[in-house]
Design a protein around this motif. Structure first.
Motif, PDB file in Angstrom:
ATOM      1  N   THR A  10      13.542  12.652  11.442  1.00 56.80           N
ATOM      2  CA  THR A  10      12.910  13.809  10.812  1.00 56.80           C
ATOM      3  C   THR A  10      13.420  14.039   9.401  1.00 56.80           C
ATOM      4  O   THR A  10      12.679  14.533   8.549  1.00 56.80           O
ATOM      5  CB  THR A  10      13.112  15.082  11.655  1.00 56.80           C
ATOM      6  N   ILE A 101      15.897  25.047   9.526  1.00 52.89           N
ATOM      7  CA  ILE A 101      15.605  23.742  10.124  1.00 52.89           C
ATOM      8  C   ILE A 101      16.718  22.744   9.835  1.00 52.89           C
ATOM      9  O   ILE A 101      17.251  22.101  10.742  1.00 52.89           O
ATOM     10  CB  ILE A 101      14.253  23.219   9.605  1.00 52.89           C
ATOM     11  N   ILE A 105      18.722  23.870  13.256  1.00 53.05           N
ATOM     12  CA  ILE A 105      17.961  23.228  14.339  1.00 53.05           C
ATOM     13  C   ILE A 105      18.262  21.733  14.410  1.00 53.05           C
ATOM     14  O   ILE A 105      18.755  21.230  15.426  1.00 53.05           O
ATOM     15  CB  ILE A 105      16.435  23.436  14.169  1.00 53.05           C
ATOM     16  N   HIS A 106      17.960  21.043  13.338  1.00 51.79           N
ATOM     17  CA  HIS A 106      18.023  19.575  13.354  1.00 51.79           C
ATOM     18  C   HIS A 106      19.386  19.012  13.755  1.00 51.79           C
ATOM     19  O   HIS A 106      19.447  18.092  14.578  1.00 51.79           O
ATOM     20  CB  HIS A 106      17.597  19.030  11.987  1.00 51.79           C
ATOM     21  N   ILE A 135      15.434  24.344  19.322  1.00 48.98           N
ATOM     22  CA  ILE A 135      14.222  24.345  18.490  1.00 48.98           C
ATOM     23  C   ILE A 135      13.487  25.669  18.648  1.00 48.98           C
ATOM     24  O   ILE A 135      13.051  26.278  17.658  1.00 48.98           O
ATOM     25  CB  ILE A 135      13.298  23.168  18.835  1.00 48.98           C
ATOM     26  N   TYR A 163       9.885  20.754   5.361  1.00 45.21           N
ATOM     27  CA  TYR A 163      10.846  20.797   6.470  1.00 45.21           C
ATOM     28  C   TYR A 163      10.171  21.088   7.809  1.00 45.21           C
ATOM     29  O   TYR A 163      10.578  20.575   8.852  1.00 45.21           O
ATOM     30  CB  TYR A 163      11.911  21.860   6.194  1.00 45.21           C
ATOM     31  N   GLN A 167       9.885  18.942  11.849  1.00 41.51           N
ATOM     32  CA  GLN A 167      10.472  19.627  12.992  1.00 41.51           C
ATOM     33  C   GLN A 167       9.436  19.872  14.085  1.00 41.51           C
ATOM     34  O   GLN A 167       9.757  19.829  15.278  1.00 41.51           O
ATOM     35  CB  GLN A 167      11.100  20.942  12.553  1.00 41.51           C
TER      36      GLN A 167
END
Length: 210
Positions: A10, A101, A105-106, A135, A163, A167
């Motif tokens: 990603t 993100i 998150i990532h 997520i 971004y 995601q």
């Protein structure tokens, strides 16, 4: 420019979107993160990127690792077709979405973190719940920040979308239902018909098995 990339990474995906939206020419050099233990672990690639991750961008004599730094570089050095527009407050909001993100998150569903969970004895059901939970937590915040129409924050795609779309790809890959996030789902649907997002999509990459 040369972009060392893996089709479903990603962070690589977001750099591809940025390059496409800015209309910059680049060549992808795939780095397979799975084959033979991962090409990113080879001595040749580690000389290029000592962290052993993707993406890496080469622009003449300039070498940049980490997608936020690459995108910031592209925005500064190639100002045409900017990803950040509007007031300073508008730009800060776009960076906020990107940071949710990229920072929150990532990293928690990156393969290195997931492998730590597996090594600690957690089964795949736990790992999947872990991924979906982090997520969803981030998407709940983003859903409240983005607009009801057009792209995430602006009338044209910008940094937040750069971004957000990768995601979304990861969320769908890991089985998260987007029904609870109608604004995010709207942006994802809009991107399906946009040429830059189509070209950057994992399925369109030369190393995609699809």
């Amino acid at each position: 420019m040369i972009l060392y990339s893996y089709y479903r990474s990603t962070s690589s995906y977001r750099v591809r979107i940025a390059l496409e939206l800015k209309g910059l020419e680049y060549t992808v050099r795939p780095v397979n993160l799975v084959k033979d233990g991962g090409e990113h672990r080879s001595s040749t690639y580690l000389e290029l990127n000592p962290q052993g991750r993707v993406p890496t961008l080469i622009d003449g004599d300039v070498k940049i690792i980490q997608s936020p730094a690459i995108i910031e570089y592209l925005e500064a050095v190639y100002p045409a077709n900017p990803l950040l527009t509007g007031s300073q407050a508008d730009r800060a909001l776009a960076r906020s979405v990107a940071s949710i993100i990229g920072c929150d998150i990532h990293p928690l569903h990156n393969v290195s973190a997931l492998n730590k969970l597996r090594a600690a004895g957690h089964d795949e059901a736990f790992v999947e719940q872990w991924i979906q939970g982090w997520i969803a937590d981030g998407f709940n915040a983003i859903e409240s920040l983005i607009k009801d129409k057009a792209w995430a924050l602006t009338d044209e795609p910008g940094l937040a979308d750069v971004y957000l779309l990768p995601q979304v790809y990861a969320a769908q890959r890991f089985g998260l239902d987007l029904a609870c996030f109608p604004r995010i789902a709207r942006v994802a649907e809009l991107a399906k018909s946009h040429a830059a997002f189509q070209r950057a999509h994992p399925a369109s990459q030369i190393d995609s098995p699809a």
